[in-house]
Design an enzyme around this catalytic site. Structure first.
Site, PDB file in Angstrom:
ATOM      1  N   LYS A  14     -50.793 -40.478  10.922  1.00 59.83           N
ATOM      2  CA  LYS A  14     -50.158 -39.443   9.914  1.00 59.83           C
ATOM      3  C   LYS A  14     -50.984 -38.653   9.087  1.00 59.83           C
ATOM      4  O   LYS A  14     -51.188 -39.626   7.789  1.00 59.83           O
ATOM      5  CB  LYS A  14     -48.103 -39.902   9.793  1.00 59.83           C
ATOM      6  CG  LYS A  14     -47.698 -40.263  10.773  1.00 59.83           C
ATOM      7  CD  LYS A  14     -46.399 -40.042  10.502  1.00 59.83           C
ATOM      8  CE  LYS A  14     -44.675 -39.847  11.583  1.00 59.83           C
ATOM      9  NZ  LYS A  14     -43.521 -40.190  10.983  1.00 59.83           N
ATOM     10  N   ARG A  22     -43.301 -47.639  15.577  1.00 61.48           N
ATOM     11  CA  ARG A  22     -44.058 -47.100  16.744  1.00 61.48           C
ATOM     12  C   ARG A  22     -45.586 -46.159  16.417  1.00 61.48           C
ATOM     13  O   ARG A  22     -45.970 -46.208  15.389  1.00 61.48           O
ATOM     14  CB  ARG A  22     -42.845 -45.879  16.739  1.00 61.48           C
ATOM     15  CG  ARG A  22     -43.170 -44.182  17.609  1.00 61.48           C
ATOM     16  CD  ARG A  22     -42.325 -43.223  17.316  1.00 61.48           C
ATOM     17  NE  ARG A  22     -42.040 -42.018  18.230  1.00 61.48           N
ATOM     18  CZ  ARG A  22     -43.343 -40.846  18.389  1.00 61.48           C
ATOM     19  NH1 ARG A  22     -44.145 -41.480  17.008  1.00 61.48           N
ATOM     20  NH2 ARG A  22     -43.267 -40.403  18.577  1.00 61.48           N
TER      21      ARG A  22
END
Length: 261
Positions: A204, A239
């Site tokens: 991210k 995840r």
């Protein structure tokens, strides 16, 4: 939880697996690499992403779920905000509904209960197109935890068993770098709320705010650092895009700690 994005525009791997053969091949590779479950998504939720219609999302995801269901027995999750997509995905073999909107869409709670779904409820401030436009909180940790517990209680009231509810603080969804770091520091506190915590921080953008300029395909080190911290803090599900590397990092960490000896 291995990520299979069947999208042309996801922030990290958009367009890499947006046809059936490549998506299925990638999903099976993630299983071989050590994934315990797969998360199939047909709509990008990156900052600024445009919405996808329900029919298009079903066309993207359902054939992949059907094909994977015939070739692997591990749990399959559908990453969607739409009850109609969840219904189609469950008919194809999914058993988990991963919802960045925390089942707030009209009919979502009742649909999840009817499907007997395991659900992951995520915190998102705003919606993907605008969520990174100057997000602000008085106390990000307290506000995110209160939201997640409210949604978990709403799910229980709708008939979803408590033991089928996971919560996700939503790293990168309407948060600044400092918000993300504060939430990562508070994972152990969030886990004490009594629901399994999912952490999705793989590749991210906040990693690039720390390691300035790193592109989405060059954030493995930061992703592994978050995974190790999250696991040590009590996160139950990670995840990730890079399954093999994450499994290896966790395995070595466990060996160093001597857990199980």
């Amino acid at each position: 939880m291995g990520i299979v994005n069947v999208t042309p525009d996801s922030f990290s791997d958009g367009g890499q697996f947006d046809d059936l053969p490549r998506a299925v091949e990638h999903g099976l590779k993630l299983v071989t690499d050590g994934a315990d479950m797969l998360d199939i998504g047909g709509e990008s939720t990156r900052p600024g992403a445009q919405p996808v219609g329900e029919a298009e999302e079903i066309v993207r995801t359902v054939p992949v779920i059907e094909a994977l269901r015939h070739q692997t027995g591990i749990p399959i999750s559908i990453d969607t905000m739409k009850p109609g997509v969840a219904r189609a995905a469950f008919a194809a073999g999914a058993t988990i509904w991963n919802d960045v909107n925390a089942l707030r869409a009209l009919g979502a709670l009742d649909t999840a209960a009817e499907l007997n779904a395991a659900v992951c409820l995520m915190h998102m401030k705003g919606e993907p197109r605008t969520m990174q436009h100057a997000p602000a909180y008085d106390d990000v940790v307290a506000e995110v935890e209160a939201f997640l517990l409210e949604r978990a209680n709403a799910a229980i009231a709708a008939g979803i068993p408590r033991n089928k509810i996971w919560i996700d603080p939503g790293i990168g969804f309407g948060k600044t770098l400092q918000h993300n770091l504060a939430l990562l520091r508070s994972i152990s506190s969030l886990a004490e709320a009594g629901f399994p915590v999912l952490v999705g921080a793989s590749r991210k953008r906040f990693i690039a705010a720390i390691d300035v300029g790193s592109q989405s395909d060059n954030r493995l080190g930061g992703s592994l650092a978050v995974a190790l911290h999250a696991a040590a803090s009590g996160a139950a599900i990670l995840r990730v895009h890079d399954v093999r590397e994450t499994v290896q990092a966790l395995t070595v960490s466990v060996a160093i700690e001597g857990i199980g000896e």
